[in-house]
Design an enzyme around this catalytic site. Structure first.
Site, short mmCIF file in Angstrom:
data_model
loop_
_atom_site.label_atom_id
_atom_site.label_comp_id
_atom_site.label_asym_id
_atom_site.label_seq_id
_atom_site.Cartn_x
_atom_site.Cartn_y
_atom_site.Cartn_z
N LYS A 23 0.86 -1.18 0.00
CA LYS A 23 0.00 0.00 0.00
C LYS A 23 0.90 1.22 0.00
O LYS A 23 1.85 1.29 0.79
CB LYS A 23 -0.89 -0.01 1.24
CG LYS A 23 -1.81 1.19 1.35
CD LYS A 23 -2.90 1.00 2.38
CE LYS A 23 -2.36 0.81 3.78
NZ LYS A 23 -3.43 0.60 4.77
N CYS A 40 -0.14 14.84 -6.04
CA CYS A 40 -0.70 14.14 -7.20
C CYS A 40 -1.89 13.26 -6.79
O CYS A 40 -1.84 12.56 -5.79
CB CYS A 40 0.38 13.26 -7.83
SG CYS A 40 -0.20 12.30 -9.26
N CYS A 42 -3.46 11.73 -9.70
CA CYS A 42 -3.68 10.98 -10.93
C CYS A 42 -2.75 9.77 -11.04
O CYS A 42 -2.91 8.95 -11.92
CB CYS A 42 -3.49 11.88 -12.15
SG CYS A 42 -1.77 12.25 -12.57
N CYS A 51 2.58 16.62 -7.50
CA CYS A 51 2.11 16.81 -8.88
C CYS A 51 3.23 17.40 -9.72
O CYS A 51 3.93 18.32 -9.29
CB CYS A 51 0.91 17.77 -8.85
SG CYS A 51 0.39 18.34 -10.47
N HIS A 55 -0.87 15.09 -15.04
CA HIS A 55 -2.33 14.91 -15.14
C HIS A 55 -2.88 15.51 -16.43
O HIS A 55 -3.88 15.05 -16.96
CB HIS A 55 -3.03 15.50 -13.91
CG HIS A 55 -2.76 16.96 -13.73
ND1 HIS A 55 -1.77 17.43 -12.89
CD2 HIS A 55 -3.33 18.04 -14.31
CE1 HIS A 55 -1.76 18.76 -12.95
NE2 HIS A 55 -2.68 19.14 -13.81
FE1 FES Z 1 -0.92 13.78 -10.92
FE2 FES Z 1 -0.80 16.40 -11.35
S1 FES Z 1 -2.28 15.32 -10.28
S2 FES Z 1 0.59 14.89 -11.96
#
Ligand code: FES
Length: 73
Positions: A23, A40, A42, A51, A55
């Protein structure tokens, strides 16, 4: 419900980050955040847990609309 949800791998969002761990959990001390930090959501960033803008490409390719959570101090 989408048919592909039954396949074990099809529901995965993490394809690259610390796959050897059962995890992925990250602890960030708020005192270490200078002014604000973008985390992040994504799972495509090359700078986890932050991030890096990946994304945008993910959203373009998939039609998704994901983005970071920004923590402000
Ligand atoms: Fe994943 Fe921006 S939210 S790179």
């Amino acid at each position: 419900a989408r048919a592909n949800c039954a396949a074990k791998s099809s529901g995965r969002c993490n394809n690259q980050i610390r796959k050897h761990e059962p995890k992925v959990v990250d602890m960030i001390d708020v005192e270490d955040i200078a002014e604000k930090a973008a985390f992040c959501r994504c799972w495509k960033t090359k700078n986890w847990p932050y991030c890096d803008g990946s994304h945008a490409e993910h959203n373009k390719l998939t039609g998704d609309n994901v983005g970071p959570v920004v923590v402000k101090k």
